[in-house]
Scaffold this motif. Structure first.
Motif, PDB file in Angstrom:
ATOM      1  N   VAL A 180      18.157  14.497  -3.793  1.00  0.00           N
ATOM      2  CA  VAL A 180      18.230  14.153  -5.216  1.00  0.00           C
ATOM      3  C   VAL A 180      19.395  13.195  -5.435  1.00  0.00           C
ATOM      4  N   ALA A 181      19.138  12.107  -6.141  1.00  0.00           N
ATOM      5  CA  ALA A 181      20.183  11.106  -6.358  1.00  0.00           C
ATOM      6  C   ALA A 181      21.261  11.648  -7.291  1.00  0.00           C
ATOM      7  N   THR A 182      22.491  11.312  -7.025  1.00  0.00           N
ATOM      8  CA  THR A 182      23.585  11.728  -7.895  1.00  0.00           C
ATOM      9  C   THR A 182      23.773  10.704  -9.002  1.00  0.00           C
ATOM     10  N   GLY A 183      24.178  11.174 -10.168  1.00  0.00           N
ATOM     11  CA  GLY A 183      24.288  10.280 -11.321  1.00  0.00           C
ATOM     12  C   GLY A 183      25.632   9.606 -11.405  1.00  0.00           C
ATOM     13  N   VAL A 184      25.916   8.682 -10.533  1.00  0.00           N
ATOM     14  CA  VAL A 184      27.223   8.035 -10.531  1.00  0.00           C
ATOM     15  C   VAL A 184      27.170   6.617 -11.077  1.00  0.00           C
ATOM     16  N   GLY A 185      26.011   6.119 -11.413  1.00  0.00           N
ATOM     17  CA  GLY A 185      25.922   4.769 -11.942  1.00  0.00           C
ATOM     18  C   GLY A 185      24.774   4.010 -11.323  1.00  0.00           C
ATOM     19  N   PRO A 186      24.644   2.728 -11.681  1.00  0.00           N
ATOM     20  CA  PRO A 186      23.489   1.953 -11.224  1.00  0.00           C
ATOM     21  C   PRO A 186      23.688   1.377  -9.831  1.00  0.00           C
ATOM     22  N   ILE A 187      22.588   1.047  -9.186  1.00  0.00           N
ATOM     23  CA  ILE A 187      22.643   0.297  -7.938  1.00  0.00           C
ATOM     24  C   ILE A 187      21.672  -0.873  -8.030  1.00  0.00           C
ATOM     25  N   HIS A 188      21.914  -1.857  -7.197  1.00  0.00           N
ATOM     26  CA  HIS A 188      21.031  -3.022  -7.124  1.00  0.00           C
ATOM     27  C   HIS A 188      20.461  -3.085  -5.714  1.00  0.00           C
ATOM     28  N   LEU A 189      19.149  -2.950  -5.614  1.00  0.00           N
ATOM     29  CA  LEU A 189      18.455  -3.058  -4.333  1.00  0.00           C
ATOM     30  C   LEU A 189      17.638  -4.340  -4.368  1.00  0.00           C
ATOM     31  N   ASN A 190      18.021  -5.301  -3.567  1.00  0.00           N
ATOM     32  CA  ASN A 190      17.379  -6.617  -3.537  1.00  0.00           C
ATOM     33  C   ASN A 190      16.600  -6.749  -2.230  1.00  0.00           C
ATOM     34  N   VAL A 191      15.292  -6.965  -2.338  1.00  0.00           N
ATOM     35  CA  VAL A 191      14.413  -6.888  -1.175  1.00  0.00           C
ATOM     36  C   VAL A 191      13.647  -8.197  -1.000  1.00  0.00           C
ATOM     37  N   GLU A 192      13.720  -8.750   0.206  1.00  0.00           N
ATOM     38  CA  GLU A 192      12.945  -9.950   0.524  1.00  0.00           C
ATOM     39  C   GLU A 192      11.489  -9.571   0.808  1.00  0.00           C
ATOM     40  N   PHE A 193      10.583 -10.351   0.249  1.00  0.00           N
ATOM     41  CA  PHE A 193       9.158 -10.194   0.534  1.00  0.00           C
ATOM     42  C   PHE A 193       8.587 -11.544   0.957  1.00  0.00           C
ATOM     43  N   ALA A 194       7.793 -11.533   2.021  1.00  0.00           N
ATOM     44  CA  ALA A 194       7.115 -12.743   2.480  1.00  0.00           C
ATOM     45  C   ALA A 194       5.618 -12.617   2.212  1.00  0.00           C
ATOM     46  N   GLU A 195       4.957 -13.756   2.014  1.00  0.00           N
ATOM     47  CA  GLU A 195       3.525 -13.748   1.806  1.00  0.00           C
ATOM     48  C   GLU A 195       2.809 -13.193   3.057  1.00  0.00           C
ATOM     49  N   PRO A 196       1.649 -12.550   2.851  1.00  0.00           N
ATOM     50  CA  PRO A 196       0.917 -12.331   1.602  1.00  0.00           C
ATOM     51  C   PRO A 196       1.529 -11.205   0.764  1.00  0.00           C
ATOM     52  N   LEU A 197       1.374 -11.323  -0.541  1.00  0.00           N
ATOM     53  CA  LEU A 197       1.975 -10.390  -1.481  1.00  0.00           C
ATOM     54  C   LEU A 197       0.941  -9.485  -2.143  1.00  0.00           C
ATOM     55  N   VAL A 198      -0.279  -9.508  -1.650  1.00  0.00           N
ATOM     56  CA  VAL A 198      -1.351  -8.679  -2.215  1.00  0.00           C
ATOM     57  C   VAL A 198      -1.875  -7.747  -1.132  1.00  0.00           C
ATOM     58  N   PRO A 199      -2.424  -6.596  -1.529  1.00  0.00           N
ATOM     59  CA  PRO A 199      -2.922  -5.654  -0.526  1.00  0.00           C
ATOM     60  C   PRO A 199      -4.203  -6.155   0.141  1.00  0.00           C
ATOM     61  N   ALA A 200      -4.395  -5.752   1.384  1.00  0.00           N
ATOM     62  CA  ALA A 200      -5.646  -6.040   2.084  1.00  0.00           C
ATOM     63  C   ALA A 200      -6.723  -5.119   1.549  1.00  0.00           C
ATOM     64  N   THR A 201      -7.924  -5.691   1.382  1.00  0.00           N
ATOM     65  CA  THR A 201      -9.026  -4.903   0.835  1.00  0.00           C
ATOM     66  C   THR A 201     -10.222  -4.829   1.766  1.00  0.00           C
ATOM     67  N   GLY A 202     -10.293  -5.759   2.734  1.00  0.00           N
ATOM     68  CA  GLY A 202     -11.459  -5.782   3.616  1.00  0.00           C
ATOM     69  C   GLY A 202     -12.686  -6.313   2.897  1.00  0.00           C
ATOM     70  N   GLY A 203     -13.751  -6.620   3.656  1.00  0.00           N
ATOM     71  CA  GLY A 203     -14.989  -7.117   3.062  1.00  0.00           C
ATOM     72  C   GLY A 203     -14.878  -8.585   2.686  1.00  0.00           C
ATOM     73  N   GLU A 204     -15.971  -9.172   2.325  1.00  0.00           N
ATOM     74  CA  GLU A 204     -16.018 -10.563   1.910  1.00  0.00           C
ATOM     75  C   GLU A 204     -15.661 -10.688   0.433  1.00  0.00           C
ATOM     76  N   PRO A 205     -15.032 -11.799   0.068  1.00  0.00           N
ATOM     77  CA  PRO A 205     -14.715 -11.992  -1.353  1.00  0.00           C
ATOM     78  C   PRO A 205     -15.965 -11.885  -2.215  1.00  0.00           C
ATOM     79  N   ASP A 206     -15.865 -11.231  -3.347  1.00  0.00           N
ATOM     80  CA  ASP A 206     -16.943 -11.090  -4.326  1.00  0.00           C
ATOM     81  C   ASP A 206     -18.151 -10.328  -3.786  1.00  0.00           C
ATOM     82  N   SER A 207     -17.958  -9.637  -2.677  1.00  0.00           N
ATOM     83  CA  SER A 207     -19.099  -8.910  -2.107  1.00  0.00           C
ATOM     84  C   SER A 207     -19.269  -7.527  -2.725  1.00  0.00           C
ATOM     85  N   GLY A 208     -18.211  -7.053  -3.406  1.00  0.00           N
ATOM     86  CA  GLY A 208     -18.274  -5.701  -3.949  1.00  0.00           C
ATOM     87  C   GLY A 208     -18.074  -4.639  -2.894  1.00  0.00           C
ATOM     88  N   ARG A 209     -17.811  -5.047  -1.648  1.00  0.00           N
ATOM     89  CA  ARG A 209     -17.594  -4.091  -0.577  1.00  0.00           C
ATOM     90  C   ARG A 209     -16.148  -4.171  -0.116  1.00  0.00           C
TER      91      ARG A 209
END
Length: 587
Positions: free
Chosen positions: A161-190
């Motif tokens: 459990v986090a202690t209430g001592v004040g705020p923190i800043h967590l800065n995280v680098e993200f590289a593309e792709p930035l969207v989840p993988a879904t599988g299937g062909e685009p617009d296939s509904g699968r």
């Protein structure tokens, strides 16, 4: 299905937050932080967190502040994309830092290579909040568990459990792709449902992180808590004993924002009088000095009517809890008392934790030492001291539970009505400047929780803070009271968006046409004595507004009313803005 590195990293971070006790995440839209948004949505679908979408990062951070305050200082996260979105968190992060509120600013960043190449929407985000709020920077090369362990270490987790001592800043680098993988062909509904797949990934990460941290905690001795509060700042055991704090009869206790909640218990145990600001949370009681401003005015050296041998002259010890900032009388008492001054830090912490602006403190404690709570024998000298402070006649109380001691300023009657309507289990959020000072001349029913952003006492984000408090669903009624400039400064906080859960909140706006706090300071005296300076004070300090609050509420889709008594008696679901007109001081 295997998810891209950005989504796997986001899952570890969100799982870490949940393991540390985060139950609410305020989200802001963006492409770079989209991995965090997708995973946060999966966490909400699994019933692990509640999401609070906001389009304005500045407002979002104050909603997070209010959520943390209203939940009893539980950690709350707010996530943004890169660039100026991060900078807009700064006012709330400063308030949280000085008030000791555990907000996690979870900001997304481009990779080092992209920043070096001048990529769009990229600024130097590490350290953006200044030296007082350290950044935990997780770069693209960090190992998966490095990210979760860095967050755990930074929050100072204890038993998960986090202690209430004040705020923190967590800065995280993200590289593309930035969207989840879904599988299937685009617009296939699968293909794979991305939210369901991310929920499964998140649950696995949460189980692994929890097991890893439990093993680490089992092999590490726990740090002593500040609750052992005989931990003293700067003095050894012999010096502490020499102070004989509880043996000093003529002690006056002062409690401000962030005061230890046991301060009233202390005064009962020791038989000391208590000066408690409205934001101290001390509640009513037989040891409260109700009309303390007048009593201090009459006793302070050099004040009108002051006489040698007054109660103030007889003070042997002042114990200051938290941050009392609402009256010049208390400030003068602390600075000018002939007795010693002992300062006890605000709870649960924060920058400048121990309040000593006059540099008068003879001793400083992180928190209330437990041994002070042991009942003391009530000597005749101590009993007469208590009676002298608590039995003085009160000026013009009018018979109400929350009656104002004096009503010299416009808007005071409205504040009195709001406080009188509050019942046990309700919450009140007070704006800065005149409103909180009007309220400080009132009493409020026992069991009412009062909030006000007194860490840095800014005008920022009061509407959003109140919305955050209301969204915790912990209170019967939640009401906020503020001036017109405070309301207009955070008017964007009313823009909640379609489909977003509406809080039940009444916002009372005392419309006296500007920042009239200046009329009660030296600037008001300048304006009254020198007509040539009147326009300068009005235009550059009071800054009267020209906005129509009713029309603004219509634009935001928020109910507006001018009937304070009716609305207080019959609060409706959702947000209602109640406008109370008051005369401007120089009109």
């Amino acid at each position: 299905m295997s998810q891209p590195p950005s989504l796997r990293r986001a899952s570890l971070i969100v799982a870490s937050l949940i393991a540390l006790g985060v139950q609410d995440i305020v989200t802001c839209p963006g492409s770079r932080n989209a991995p965090l948004l997708y995973v946060a949505a999966a966490a909400e679908a699994a019933g692990l967190v509640r999401l609070h979408p906001r389009s304005d990062e500045r407002s979002a951070a104050f909603v997070a502040l209010g959520l943390s305050l209203g939940s009893g200082h539980s950690p709350v996260a707010v996530t943004t994309t890169s660039g100026t979105a991060v900078a807009n968190l700064h006012p709330a992060m400063l308030e949280a830092a000085y008030a000791g509120v555990p907000i996690v600013a979870l900001t997304a960043d481009r990779t080092a290579a992209q920043r070096a190449g001048g990529a769009n929407q990229s600024v130097r985000q590490s350290g953006i909040f200044g030296p007082d709020i350290e950044t935990t920077f997780i770069d693209i090369e960090a190992a998966e568990f490095d990210a979760s362990d860095a967050l755990r270490d930074r929050l100072g987790a204890a038993a998960g459990v986090a202690t209430g001592v004040g705020p923190i800043h967590l800065n995280v680098e993200f590289a593309e792709p930035l969207v989840p993988a879904t599988g299937g062909e685009p617009d296939s509904g699968r293909g794979i449902d991305p939210i369901a797949d991310l929920t499964a990934l998140l649950r696995r990460d949460l189980a692994a992180i929890t097991a890893r941290w439990r093993a680490a905690e089992a092999s590490t001795a726990a740090e002593p808590s500040d609750a052992d509060a005989s931990r003293h700042l700067g003095l050894g055991a012999d010096d502490r004993a020499a102070l004989d704090v509880t043996g000093t009869d003529r002690t006056l206790v002062v409690a401000g924002s962030g005061a230890d909640p046991r301060v009233a218990e202390l005064c009962v145990a020791q038989g000391w009088p208590l000066i408690a600001e409205i934001v101290a949370g001390a509640g009513p009681g037989p040891h409260r000095v109700t009309d303390y401003r007048r009593m201090l005015d009459e006793g302070l050296a050099g004040a009108s009517g002051a006489a040698p041998g007054s109660l103030v002259d007889a003070v042997e010890q002042v114990i200051v809890f938290g941050r009392p900032t609402l009256s010049r009388q208390v400030s003068r008492l602390i600075a000018e008392t002939p007795g010693r001054v002992i300062a006890v830090g605000q709870q649960p912490g924060g920058i400048s934790r121990v309040f000593d602006p006059a540099l008068r403190a003879d001793a400083k404690y992180r928190a209330l030492p437990h041994e002070w709570l042991a009942p003391a024998p009530m000597s005749p000298r101590r009993s007469s001291w208590l009676r002298a402070w608590t039995s003085a006649p009160v000026t013009d109380r009018g018979g109400d539970v929350a009656a104002v001691v004096t009503v010299p300023d416009p808007g005071a009657a409205a504040v009195r009505q709001v406080l009188a309507a509050a019942q046990a289990g309700d919450a009140i959020v007070l704006g800065p400047s005149r409103v909180v000072r009007h309220a400080d001349q009132c009493e409020v029913a026992d069991g009412v929780t009062v909030y006000s952003n007194r860490g840095v006492s800014g005008i920022d984000g009061v509407v959003s803070t109140a919305i955050g408090v209301a969204l915790t669903d912990r209170f019967g009624s939640v009401r906020a009271v503020m001036g017109d400039l405070t309301f207009l400064h955070d008017m964007g906080g009313l823009q909640l968006g379609r489909g977003v859960r509406q809080p039940n909140l009444q916002i009372v706006v005392v419309n006296d046409d500007g920042g009239t706090i200046f009329s009660t300071l030296e600037h008001g005296e300048v304006a009254r004595r020198h007509p040539a300076a009147r326009d300068v004070v009005a235009q550059l300090l009071t800054t009267p507004a020209s906005a129509d609050i009713e029309l603004l509420c219509q634009a935001m889709g928020v109910r507006h009313s001018r009937d304070l008594a009716r609305e207080l008696a019959n609060p409706l679901p959702g947000v209602t803005v109640i406008e109370v007109s008051a005369d401007a001081p120089f009109s």
